[in-house]
Design a protein around this motif. Sequence first.
Motif, PDB file in Angstrom:
ATOM      1  N   LEU A   1      34.051  35.707  32.268  1.00  0.00           N
ATOM      2  CA  LEU A   1      34.690  35.312  33.517  1.00  0.00           C
ATOM      3  C   LEU A   1      36.091  34.757  33.263  1.00  0.00           C
ATOM      4  N   ARG A   2      36.251  34.010  32.175  1.00  0.00           N
ATOM      5  CA  ARG A   2      37.583  33.499  31.827  1.00  0.00           C
ATOM      6  C   ARG A   2      38.517  34.646  31.449  1.00  0.00           C
ATOM      7  N   ASN A   3      38.001  35.579  30.647  1.00  0.00           N
ATOM      8  CA  ASN A   3      38.819  36.718  30.230  1.00  0.00           C
ATOM      9  C   ASN A   3      39.233  37.588  31.416  1.00  0.00           C
ATOM     10  N   ASP A   4      38.393  37.630  32.441  1.00  0.00           N
ATOM     11  CA  ASP A   4      38.699  38.402  33.647  1.00  0.00           C
ATOM     12  C   ASP A   4      39.635  37.648  34.597  1.00  0.00           C
ATOM     13  N   GLY A   5      39.992  36.414  34.232  1.00  0.00           N
ATOM     14  CA  GLY A   5      40.925  35.649  35.048  1.00  0.00           C
ATOM     15  C   GLY A   5      40.330  35.049  36.299  1.00  0.00           C
ATOM     16  N   LEU A   6      39.004  34.955  36.352  1.00  0.00           N
ATOM     17  CA  LEU A   6      38.349  34.431  37.550  1.00  0.00           C
ATOM     18  C   LEU A   6      38.137  32.922  37.494  1.00  0.00           C
ATOM     19  N   VAL A   7      38.041  32.385  36.286  1.00  0.00           N
ATOM     20  CA  VAL A   7      37.790  30.957  36.117  1.00  0.00           C
ATOM     21  C   VAL A   7      38.635  30.428  34.963  1.00  0.00           C
TER      22      VAL A   7
ATOM     23  N   GLY B   1      34.230  35.186  48.051  1.00  0.00           N
ATOM     24  CA  GLY B   1      34.595  33.926  48.686  1.00  0.00           C
ATOM     25  C   GLY B   1      33.447  32.956  48.823  1.00  0.00           C
ATOM     26  N   ALA B   2      32.239  33.366  48.395  1.00  0.00           N
ATOM     27  CA  ALA B   2      31.097  32.456  48.466  1.00  0.00           C
ATOM     28  C   ALA B   2      31.312  31.234  47.575  1.00  0.00           C
ATOM     29  N   LEU B   3      32.005  31.436  46.455  1.00  0.00           N
ATOM     30  CA  LEU B   3      32.436  30.322  45.609  1.00  0.00           C
ATOM     31  C   LEU B   3      33.935  30.180  45.791  1.00  0.00           C
ATOM     32  N   GLU B   4      34.374  29.109  46.407  1.00  0.00           N
ATOM     33  CA  GLU B   4      35.779  28.932  46.725  1.00  0.00           C
ATOM     34  C   GLU B   4      36.567  28.452  45.507  1.00  0.00           C
TER      35      GLU B   4
ATOM     36  N   ASP C   1      40.619  42.149  51.247  1.00  0.00           N
ATOM     37  CA  ASP C   1      39.705  41.080  50.875  1.00  0.00           C
ATOM     38  C   ASP C   1      40.283  39.790  51.435  1.00  0.00           C
ATOM     39  N   ARG C   2      39.772  38.667  51.020  1.00  0.00           N
ATOM     40  CA  ARG C   2      40.208  37.408  51.632  1.00  0.00           C
ATOM     41  C   ARG C   2      41.663  37.076  51.322  1.00  0.00           C
ATOM     42  N   HIS C   3      42.261  37.761  50.345  1.00  0.00           N
ATOM     43  CA  HIS C   3      43.661  37.515  50.010  1.00  0.00           C
ATOM     44  C   HIS C   3      44.613  38.411  50.789  1.00  0.00           C
TER      45      HIS C   3
ATOM     46  N   ASP D   1      41.957  30.743  42.126  1.00  0.00           N
ATOM     47  CA  ASP D   1      42.317  31.464  43.346  1.00  0.00           C
ATOM     48  C   ASP D   1      43.265  32.589  42.961  1.00  0.00           C
ATOM     49  N   ARG D   2      42.782  33.813  42.994  1.00  0.00           N
ATOM     50  CA  ARG D   2      43.614  34.949  42.610  1.00  0.00           C
ATOM     51  C   ARG D   2      43.122  36.192  43.333  1.00  0.00           C
ATOM     52  N   PRO D   3      44.034  37.111  43.671  1.00  0.00           N
ATOM     53  CA  PRO D   3      43.614  38.362  44.287  1.00  0.00           C
ATOM     54  C   PRO D   3      42.792  39.202  43.326  1.00  0.00           C
ATOM     55  N   ALA D   4      41.790  39.867  43.856  1.00  0.00           N
ATOM     56  CA  ALA D   4      41.005  40.783  43.038  1.00  0.00           C
ATOM     57  C   ALA D   4      41.848  42.015  42.721  1.00  0.00           C
TER      58      ALA D   4
END
Length: 252
Positions: free
Chosen positions: A57-63, A25-28, A138-140, A75-78
């Motif tokens: 990071l794109r392949n992991d669905g984070l960005v 969550g450090a990078l929102e 986690d935050r989700h 914004d996605r659950p880990a």
Amino acid sequence: MSDQADNRAPYAQIAAHYTELITSGALEPGSLLPSIKNLAQEWKVSAATAEKALRKLRNDGLVRGIHGIGTEVLDRPAPMSSGAQRQDRGRRTGSSWGDGERSDSHQAAVVPAPADVAQALDIKPGTDVIRRRRVYRDRHGIVAHSTSWIPARYAALVPQLTKSERLTGGTSLQLIAQATGRPITHRSDTASARLLTPEDAELLELDPGKPPTDPVVVMTAKFVDSEGEVVEYGVDLGGPGRTWRTESEIPQ
């Protein structure tokens, strides 16, 4: 930029650094990552290496990449972790928590072993076992509800296994291995999906009268020591919408 030294390729180190920032969550969501040029300068790598890190990071669905704007945090659950992955993480870092995770609702009790647990632990149904439960978040929200089933004989060696609180000094497997002098040498894992029962829904803090209709991931892990004794059987019930992901390097 992280100063932690490791043996991973530079692109993997960069990706891991931003993965931690995102999942903690450090990078929102909506934040923009540095450009390829800036990443390359900051980490003292080539533009190709910086681009490879962003691609991971794109392949992991984070960005996601937005043309003309940059790379945006999604914004996605880990994903949830399996018991085996938590064991690996605990051995490496001393903690079974994933990035941005915490655990609470720790409960412990000595109970009769259900049939499936007895089979996994190679004991008779109804035999006393230690049942340890906790919730990973986690935050989700809830990542997973985790239950560890441990033969009751280990209670005398590690008394804190029966206490309803977070373990100190290591994971249950580490504490048992230290007490017995027998390392954990083998594990077997399963992954499946199932619809939530009312009991499952209650464990995940959902309305048991209206459980979600989509299946959830269920992971199990059985751990065996150097003498062939089954030490623990773990069951992780994933929260709704959680996935399970694993990755490994492919030798070239």
